[in-house]
Scaffold this active site. Structure first.
Site, mmCIF file in Angstrom:
data_model
loop_
_atom_site.group_PDB
_atom_site.id
_atom_site.type_symbol
_atom_site.label_atom_id
_atom_site.label_comp_id
_atom_site.label_asym_id
_atom_site.label_seq_id
_atom_site.Cartn_x
_atom_site.Cartn_y
_atom_site.Cartn_z
ATOM 1 N N CYS A 63 13.329 11.860 6.330
ATOM 2 C CA CYS A 63 13.470 11.460 7.731
ATOM 3 C C CYS A 63 14.910 11.617 8.202
ATOM 4 O O CYS A 63 15.167 11.696 9.403
ATOM 5 C CB CYS A 63 12.988 10.026 7.935
ATOM 6 S SG CYS A 63 13.792 8.817 6.860
ATOM 7 N N GLU A 71 9.649 16.653 15.134
ATOM 8 C CA GLU A 71 9.949 16.559 13.711
ATOM 9 C C GLU A 71 8.984 17.435 12.913
ATOM 10 O O GLU A 71 7.773 17.235 12.969
ATOM 11 C CB GLU A 71 9.857 15.115 13.228
ATOM 12 C CG GLU A 71 10.313 14.941 11.793
ATOM 13 C CD GLU A 71 10.337 13.493 11.357
ATOM 14 O OE1 GLU A 71 11.228 13.135 10.581
ATOM 15 O OE2 GLU A 71 9.460 12.726 11.792
ATOM 16 N N LYS A 100 0.857 -1.185 0.000
ATOM 17 C CA LYS A 100 0.000 0.000 0.000
ATOM 18 C C LYS A 100 0.893 1.235 0.000
ATOM 19 O O LYS A 100 1.533 1.555 1.003
ATOM 20 C CB LYS A 100 -0.893 0.045 1.241
ATOM 21 C CG LYS A 100 -1.964 1.146 1.148
ATOM 22 C CD LYS A 100 -2.421 1.643 2.506
ATOM 23 C CE LYS A 100 -1.704 2.903 2.929
ATOM 24 N NZ LYS A 100 -1.924 4.077 2.035
ATOM 25 N N GLU A 134 10.252 2.073 10.516
ATOM 26 C CA GLU A 134 11.134 3.228 10.329
ATOM 27 C C GLU A 134 10.270 4.464 10.479
ATOM 28 O O GLU A 134 9.325 4.659 9.716
ATOM 29 C CB GLU A 134 11.808 3.202 8.954
ATOM 30 C CG GLU A 134 12.868 2.134 8.794
ATOM 31 C CD GLU A 134 14.074 2.335 9.684
ATOM 32 O OE1 GLU A 134 14.269 3.476 10.188
ATOM 33 O OE2 GLU A 134 14.821 1.370 9.896
#
Length: 479
Positions: free
Chosen positions: A281, A380, A172, A247
């Site tokens: 990231c 973040e 997906k 992750e």
């Protein structure tokens, strides 16, 4: 209406309802129309993968090698076309996008080779007359859930090892960027994958992703994305005893020491913080600078940041493309306001940019006078926003760098072998960069972090076998 790009389930392209894929450089342009899978579609895809697993897991290594090699070759031949597609749907500049496509080809080529390098161990037993064989075997149906920021590379570095080691796949892609994954799946299908081995289900995470999480027939899930969603993947997987790999986020530091080469430091930080619109990231959004070089470095970085060219991802002179969508743009702008309210100084950027077309363009923002406890230094942002934090010396800089719940990538710019060596050993990150940007990794070596950034075995390179296979130990006595 544009042609509907359908889901792939058990070797057939299926789907009726679709959603438009919008170009963030020009929101009036529709990149394509892509099917939305239902929960029932997803269940059928999982069932097809389960049914295909016995034959594929025992397939010959030359068959798997040939399919992955053929896919690699076609991707490389079409890198300009696929790079343009990636740029149009995600907003990366064209050179970055072509580089990402090239990397995908390299990953398939690497794992085509890994198919031929499958190896185990033969050891003597402590018992006379008994031998021991240690081998790796595929584990079953792999569910793959990928993010929008690397729409070709990340799906590739999950699909390639899964298929190479004999697993079947249900993937997906992120709802924002289905086109790149659709193209790779189409290439793999035409390269000769048997029906059911690879299944593509595009659509909403709340529908497709949740159905994958709820299924006991999904043997393992590999996920890259937000911390919140990663925690849900973990909880659902523990409930059914499923193997999972996560992750997630990063708040990556780059330390600049007094002895650093100023030009190297500025370019390293600019690329780490702002290229790919900061939507990586591994991007470095905390820049920790020691006293002696601080002021000169800040002045030079401000000048570099101010002159970064923001615009259409396909334009030849663009260095920074658009933010991916209005939601991410709002998040970036909100954090810029938060940083100012916390007392940091917005030295450069942070403003919307007007271009020839209507898009989500944002001038990279650089804060100074930041501290390590501000929200802009802890959370973040995932955009072109960076903060400079002053440190008195290396020891304080290292302590600040490690003072985070994340641990993906960390960098240092220095000409000192002593400090470089110490940082490599004592940085609490999965990947350490010395005089190179934090956002930039090779395809043949392990990728992953520590603490809240990652969970489970590393991705990429030969280390991928740790997740995509299971170890079997066999004892043999001569009859």
């Amino acid at each position: 209406m544009a042609e509907l790009h359908k889901n792939l389930i058990n070797g057939e392209w299926v789907g009726a309802d679709g959603a438009e894929n919008i170009n963030p450089s020009n929101i009036k342009e529709v990149v394509g129309v892509y099917a939305r899978a239902t929960a029932e579609d997803t269940k059928q895809a999982i069932a097809a993968a389960k049914a295909a697993f016995p034959a594929w897991s025992r397939s010959g290594i030359l068959q798997r090698h040939a399919i992955l090699s053929k896919a690699s070759q076609e991707i490389l031949e079409r890198k300009a076309e696929l790079g343009e597609l990636l740029s149009r749907e995600e907003g990366k500049t064209l050179p970055e996008a072509i580089g990402e496509v090239t990397r995908a080809a390299q990953i398939f080529d690497f794992f085509a080779g890994e198919v031929l390098r499958l190896a185990g161990e033969v050891l003597p037993s402590v018992r006379p007359g008994v031998g021991v064989e240690i081998t790796r075997e595929p584990i079953g149906v792999i569910g793959i859930i990928t993010p929008w920021n690397f729409p070709i590379a990340i799906p590739t570095w999950k699909m390639a090892p899964a298929l190479a080691y004999g697993n079947t796949v249900v993937i997906k892609p992120a709802d924002l960027v289905p086109g790149s994954t659709w193209a790779i799946v189409d290439i793999l299908k035409r390269a000769g994958l048997p029906d059911g081995v690879l299944n593509l289900v595009m659509g909403k995470g709340s529908v497709v992703g949740q159905t994958m999480l709820d299924s006991k027939d999904v043997t393992a899930i590999t996920f890259t994305g937000s911390v919140g969603t990663g925690k849900r993947v973990a909880a659902a997987s523990i409930e059914v005893g499923r193997k999972f790999q996560l992750e997630m986020g990063g708040k990556n530091p780059t330390i600049v020491l007094d002895d650093a080469d100023l030009k190297v430091a500025v370019e390293t930080v600019a690329q780490s913080a702002f290229f790919s619109t900061g939507q990586r990231c591994t991007a470095s959004s905390r820049v920790i600078v020691t006293e002696g070089i601080h002021d000169a470095f800040v002045d030079a970085l401000c000048e570099r940041t101010k002159n970064l060219r923001v615009g259409d991802a396909l334009a030849k002179d663009t260095e920074i493309g658009p933010v991916v969508d209005p939601g991410q743009l709002k998040q970036d702008m909100d954090y810029i306001e938060i940083g100012q309210s916390e007392g940091a100084t917005l030295r450069v950027g942070g403003n919307r940019v007007n271009a020839a077309t209507e898009g989500y363009f944002l001038q990279p923002a650089l804060f100074t006078d930041a501290t390590n406890d501000m929200r802009i230094s802890r959370e973040e942002i995932f955009g072109p926003v960076a903060s400079v934090i002053r440190a008195k010396d290396y020891d304080e800089a290292l302590a600040m760098a490690n003072d985070t719940e994340f641990g993906l990538s960390a960098g240092i710019v220095t000409t000192s072998l002593k400090y470089a060596t110490d940082f490599k050993r004592n940085s609490e990150a999965g990947m350490v960069m010395v005089n190179v940007p934090t956002a930039g990794v090779d395809f043949h070596v392990p990728f992953g972090g520590r603490k809240g950034s990652s969970y489970g075995p590393r991705e990429q390179g030969k280390y991928a076998a740790e997740f995509f296979t299971v170890v079997k130990t066999a004892y043999i006595a001569a009859g």
